[in-house]
Scaffold this active site. Structure first.
Site, PDB file in Angstrom:
ATOM      1  N   HIS A  62       0.817  -1.203   0.000  1.00 55.99           N
ATOM      2  CA  HIS A  62       0.000   0.000   0.000  1.00 55.99           C
ATOM      3  C   HIS A  62       0.857   1.263   0.000  1.00 55.99           C
ATOM      4  O   HIS A  62       1.961   1.263   0.539  1.00 55.99           O
ATOM      5  CB  HIS A  62      -0.883   0.054   1.253  1.00 55.99           C
ATOM      6  CG  HIS A  62      -1.734  -1.139   1.443  1.00 55.99           C
ATOM      7  ND1 HIS A  62      -1.962  -1.700   2.685  1.00 55.99           N
ATOM      8  CD2 HIS A  62      -2.433  -1.913   0.566  1.00 55.99           C
ATOM      9  CE1 HIS A  62      -2.761  -2.748   2.559  1.00 55.99           C
ATOM     10  NE2 HIS A  62      -3.060  -2.898   1.288  1.00 55.99           N
ATOM     11  N   LYS A  72       6.576   6.732   6.772  1.00 53.14           N
ATOM     12  CA  LYS A  72       6.147   5.880   7.886  1.00 53.14           C
ATOM     13  C   LYS A  72       7.351   5.392   8.685  1.00 53.14           C
ATOM     14  O   LYS A  72       8.434   5.195   8.136  1.00 53.14           O
ATOM     15  CB  LYS A  72       5.405   4.644   7.366  1.00 53.14           C
ATOM     16  CG  LYS A  72       4.124   4.929   6.634  1.00 53.14           C
ATOM     17  CD  LYS A  72       3.507   3.661   6.097  1.00 53.14           C
ATOM     18  CE  LYS A  72       2.246   3.937   5.315  1.00 53.14           C
ATOM     19  NZ  LYS A  72       1.700   2.706   4.725  1.00 53.14           N
ATOM     20  N   TYR A 132       2.682   1.592  13.410  1.00 50.65           N
ATOM     21  CA  TYR A 132       3.411   2.505  12.549  1.00 50.65           C
ATOM     22  C   TYR A 132       2.926   3.938  12.714  1.00 50.65           C
ATOM     23  O   TYR A 132       1.772   4.192  12.997  1.00 50.65           O
ATOM     24  CB  TYR A 132       3.377   2.083  11.083  1.00 50.65           C
ATOM     25  CG  TYR A 132       2.019   1.920  10.456  1.00 50.65           C
ATOM     26  CD1 TYR A 132       1.513   2.891   9.592  1.00 50.65           C
ATOM     27  CD2 TYR A 132       1.258   0.784  10.684  1.00 50.65           C
ATOM     28  CE1 TYR A 132       0.280   2.731   8.982  1.00 50.65           C
ATOM     29  CE2 TYR A 132       0.030   0.616  10.083  1.00 50.65           C
ATOM     30  CZ  TYR A 132      -0.458   1.598   9.230  1.00 50.65           C
ATOM     31  OH  TYR A 132      -1.676   1.437   8.632  1.00 50.65           O
ATOM     32  N   ASP A 170      -6.860  -6.238  -1.504  1.00 48.66           N
ATOM     33  CA  ASP A 170      -5.444  -6.466  -1.814  1.00 48.66           C
ATOM     34  C   ASP A 170      -5.261  -7.465  -2.957  1.00 48.66           C
ATOM     35  O   ASP A 170      -4.300  -7.377  -3.709  1.00 48.66           O
ATOM     36  CB  ASP A 170      -4.673  -6.929  -0.581  1.00 48.66           C
ATOM     37  CG  ASP A 170      -4.399  -5.800   0.399  1.00 48.66           C
ATOM     38  OD1 ASP A 170      -4.710  -4.632   0.075  1.00 48.66           O
ATOM     39  OD2 ASP A 170      -3.873  -6.076   1.491  1.00 48.66           O
TER      40      ASP A 170
END
Length: 181
Positions: A62, A72, A132, A170
């Site tokens: 992603h 991130k 995250y 996904d």
């Protein structure tokens, strides 16, 4: 904390200093001042996310596009994952390359992923608690991704494909060469 470069431009592994004694252990999971000093620039995180997954759960690959692109800082609190990043920055010397690293609650490794990278992970332990930080808020209209089994990327996820658990979304992501970047 120490930083180690990866083969992907701007993407680094972070090893925090862990202090252990008879009570257990302690470490700073992030220190803005130390990060900026070691990395050469600072990042301002605005959102923390946490997921809980089981063995074989594959989340990714992603990323957010345009003005909503996210840097991130990812880590595993408990369990173990194979973490994968893919450079999708067209002007990068590492464009189209990927890097994988095992993150766990035991090794305390973290990976800083700059804007312009696709990211995913697969659970390698029975249960995983994954956390995250992001430097931009999630925006559904900026969401993008790459199929986990892209033949050009040829990522070795370290588990049999029949053990993988993926969301319907996904499974329908485009291949790398179909991205509109």
């Amino acid at each position: 904390m120490t930083l180690e470069k990866t083969p992907l431009a701007g993407c680094v592994l972070i090893q925090p200093h862990v202090f252990k004694d008879q009570r257990g252990s302690f470490f700073e999971s992030f220190n803005q001042q130390k990060f900026a000093q070691l990395y050469g620039k600072s990042v301002h995180f605005v959102q923390d996310n946490q997921s809980i997954s089981s063995y074989g759960t594959l989340r990714g690959l992603h990323f957010q596009q345009g003005e909503y692109a996210q840097a991130k800082l990812v880590r595993v609190i408990s369990g173990k994952v194979l973490d994968v990043v893919v450079d999708v920055r067209k002007d990068s010397p590492s464009f189209g390359q990927h890097h994988s690293v095992e993150l766990s609650g035991e090794n305390n490794l973290q990976i800083f992923i700059p804007k312009g990278f696709a990211h995913g992970f697969v659970g390698l332990s029975e249960k995983v608690i994954f956390e995250y930080k992001c430097d931009a808020y999630y925006q559904p209209s900026a969401e993008a991704g790459i199929r986990f089994d892209d033949p050009d990327l040829n990522i070795d996820w370290k588990i049999p494909s029949e053990d993988m658990i993926l969301s319907a979304k996904d499974q329908k992501l485009p291949l790398f060469n179909q991205l509109e970047l």
